[in-house]
Design a protein around this motif. Structure first.
Motif, PDB file in Angstrom:
ATOM      1  N   ASP A  96      65.676 -43.724 -27.754  1.00 13.27           N
ATOM      2  CA  ASP A  96      65.891 -42.414 -27.152  1.00 13.27           C
ATOM      3  C   ASP A  96      67.388 -42.126 -27.214  1.00 13.27           C
ATOM      4  O   ASP A  96      68.188 -42.834 -26.596  1.00 13.27           O
ATOM      5  CB  ASP A  96      65.389 -42.437 -25.700  1.00 13.27           C
ATOM      6  CG  ASP A  96      65.284 -41.050 -25.099  1.00 13.27           C
ATOM      7  OD1 ASP A  96      65.368 -40.049 -25.844  1.00 13.27           O
ATOM      8  OD2 ASP A  96      65.115 -40.976 -23.866  1.00 13.27           O
ATOM      9  N   CYS A 108      62.746 -47.121 -23.598  1.00 13.13           N
ATOM     10  CA  CYS A 108      61.387 -47.562 -23.316  1.00 13.13           C
ATOM     11  C   CYS A 108      60.624 -47.785 -24.617  1.00 13.13           C
ATOM     12  O   CYS A 108      60.754 -47.007 -25.561  1.00 13.13           O
ATOM     13  CB  CYS A 108      60.641 -46.519 -22.481  1.00 13.13           C
ATOM     14  SG  CYS A 108      61.339 -46.296 -20.833  1.00 13.13           S
ATOM     15  N   HIS A 109      59.853 -48.857 -24.648  1.00 15.49           N
ATOM     16  CA  HIS A 109      58.962 -49.141 -25.762  1.00 15.49           C
ATOM     17  C   HIS A 109      57.560 -48.787 -25.255  1.00 15.49           C
ATOM     18  O   HIS A 109      56.935 -49.553 -24.524  1.00 15.49           O
ATOM     19  CB  HIS A 109      59.054 -50.610 -26.144  1.00 15.49           C
ATOM     20  CG  HIS A 109      58.380 -50.936 -27.439  1.00 15.49           C
ATOM     21  ND1 HIS A 109      57.096 -50.550 -27.741  1.00 15.49           N
ATOM     22  CD2 HIS A 109      58.826 -51.613 -28.519  1.00 15.49           C
ATOM     23  CE1 HIS A 109      56.778 -50.978 -28.941  1.00 15.49           C
ATOM     24  NE2 HIS A 109      57.806 -51.635 -29.435  1.00 15.49           N
ATOM     25  N   ASN A 110      57.106 -47.614 -25.602  1.00 18.04           N
ATOM     26  CA  ASN A 110      55.854 -47.080 -25.060  1.00 18.04           C
ATOM     27  C   ASN A 110      54.636 -47.933 -25.404  1.00 18.04           C
ATOM     28  O   ASN A 110      53.705 -48.032 -24.604  1.00 18.04           O
ATOM     29  CB  ASN A 110      55.650 -45.640 -25.526  1.00 18.04           C
ATOM     30  CG  ASN A 110      56.729 -44.729 -24.965  1.00 18.04           C
ATOM     31  OD1 ASN A 110      57.228 -44.961 -23.864  1.00 18.04           O
ATOM     32  ND2 ASN A 110      57.107 -43.715 -25.717  1.00 18.04           N
ATOM     33  N   ASN A 113      54.722 -50.616 -22.884  1.00 23.93           N
ATOM     34  CA  ASN A 113      55.001 -50.134 -21.535  1.00 23.93           C
ATOM     35  C   ASN A 113      56.144 -50.899 -20.851  1.00 23.93           C
ATOM     36  O   ASN A 113      56.028 -51.331 -19.716  1.00 23.93           O
ATOM     37  CB  ASN A 113      53.738 -50.192 -20.666  1.00 23.93           C
ATOM     38  CG  ASN A 113      53.906 -49.409 -19.375  1.00 23.93           C
ATOM     39  OD1 ASN A 113      54.668 -48.443 -19.329  1.00 23.93           O
ATOM     40  ND2 ASN A 113      53.216 -49.837 -18.333  1.00 23.93           N
ATOM     41  N   CYS A 115      60.521 -50.892 -20.228  1.00 25.81           N
ATOM     42  CA  CYS A 115      61.766 -50.149 -20.293  1.00 25.81           C
ATOM     43  C   CYS A 115      62.918 -51.084 -19.919  1.00 25.81           C
ATOM     44  O   CYS A 115      62.714 -52.098 -19.251  1.00 25.81           O
ATOM     45  CB  CYS A 115      61.741 -48.963 -19.341  1.00 25.81           C
ATOM     46  SG  CYS A 115      60.481 -47.722 -19.728  1.00 25.81           S
ATOM     47  N   HIS A 131      58.282 -53.056 -16.230  1.00 28.94           N
ATOM     48  CA  HIS A 131      57.229 -52.057 -16.448  1.00 28.94           C
ATOM     49  C   HIS A 131      57.646 -50.860 -15.613  1.00 28.94           C
ATOM     50  O   HIS A 131      57.967 -50.999 -14.441  1.00 28.94           O
ATOM     51  CB  HIS A 131      55.861 -52.592 -16.006  1.00 28.94           C
ATOM     52  CG  HIS A 131      55.384 -53.701 -16.889  1.00 28.94           C
ATOM     53  ND1 HIS A 131      54.906 -53.487 -18.160  1.00 28.94           N
ATOM     54  CD2 HIS A 131      55.331 -55.043 -16.694  1.00 28.94           C
ATOM     55  CE1 HIS A 131      54.579 -54.645 -18.705  1.00 28.94           C
ATOM     56  NE2 HIS A 131      54.829 -55.608 -17.835  1.00 28.94           N
ATOM     57  N   LYS A 133      60.312 -47.415 -15.249  1.00 28.40           N
ATOM     58  CA  LYS A 133      61.718 -47.152 -15.550  1.00 28.40           C
ATOM     59  C   LYS A 133      62.649 -47.846 -14.562  1.00 28.40           C
ATOM     60  O   LYS A 133      62.522 -47.675 -13.357  1.00 28.40           O
ATOM     61  CB  LYS A 133      61.980 -45.644 -15.558  1.00 28.40           C
ATOM     62  CG  LYS A 133      61.246 -44.976 -16.701  1.00 28.40           C
ATOM     63  CD  LYS A 133      61.723 -43.580 -16.954  1.00 28.40           C
ATOM     64  CE  LYS A 133      60.969 -43.032 -18.151  1.00 28.40           C
ATOM     65  NZ  LYS A 133      61.504 -41.823 -18.647  1.00 28.40           N
TER      66      LYS A 133
END
Length: 179
Positions: A96, A108-110, A113, A115, A131, A133
């Motif tokens: 980001d 964050c690595h979606n 899940n 950050c 897990h 933010k």
């Protein structure tokens, strides 16, 4: 004799800084002598051909305008990484970036899940993966506290092992992306 270098308005700040850092005699021109160490760095073999392209008029001097034009195509850290990612790969970490191309504080690595907190160059702050933010504002000031602790430990004749532990805590994973 120190002259004030005149850079194009669109020239990036770090590019201006590097020019002024290399301009040892302060004449607002980079000579072969001033560029020699940079061009002959054995660990940066691609740098020499790149720098040779900077001397657009082939007069063996690189001016601020030529220097800025040479680096105009380069991207800032986050933007460069993001640009290399193939959009059709599923589960890949996509950084980001802010509007200037640097990393935002929270990454964050979606797909997993997770950050974590990073500095603007993408260097991860240790022990911030979570897990959800993390609250990075308080962590960003932590390196200042760590450097004070290192200074304090050194003053108290602490062992080198303690300093090594602190150094490892502030290392990140920016050099080892997850893709």
């Amino acid at each position: 004799m120190s002259l004030l270098a005149h850079f194009p308005q669109a020239c990036k700040g770090e590019v201006r800084w590097m020019f002024q850092h290399l301009d040892i005699n302060g004449d607002s021109r980079l000579s072969l002598k001033e560029l020699y160490d940079l061009e002959h760095d054995q660990s940066e073999v691609c740098l020499r051909p790149f720098l040779q392209q900077c001397d657009i008029d082939r007069d063996v001097i690189v001016t601020p305008s030529e220097w800025c034009r040479c680096f105009q195509r380069t991207e800032r850290p986050c933007a460069a990484v993001k640009h290399k990612i193939t959009p059709d790969l599923l589960g890949v970490f996509v950084p980001d970036c802010d509007s200037q191309g640097y990393y935002k504080q929270i990454q964050c690595h979606n797909a997993i899940n997770m950050c974590w907190c990073v500095d603007k160059h993408g260097v991860e702050f240790a022990n911030t993966r979570t897990h959800g933010k993390p609250i990075c504002d308080t962590i960003v000031s932590k390196p200042n506290l760590l450097s004070k602790q290192i200074t304090s430990n050194s003053a108290n004749n602490s062992s080198d092992d303690e300093d090594d532990d602190i150094d490892q805590d502030i290392e990140g994973s920016a050099d080892h992306p997850d893709y």
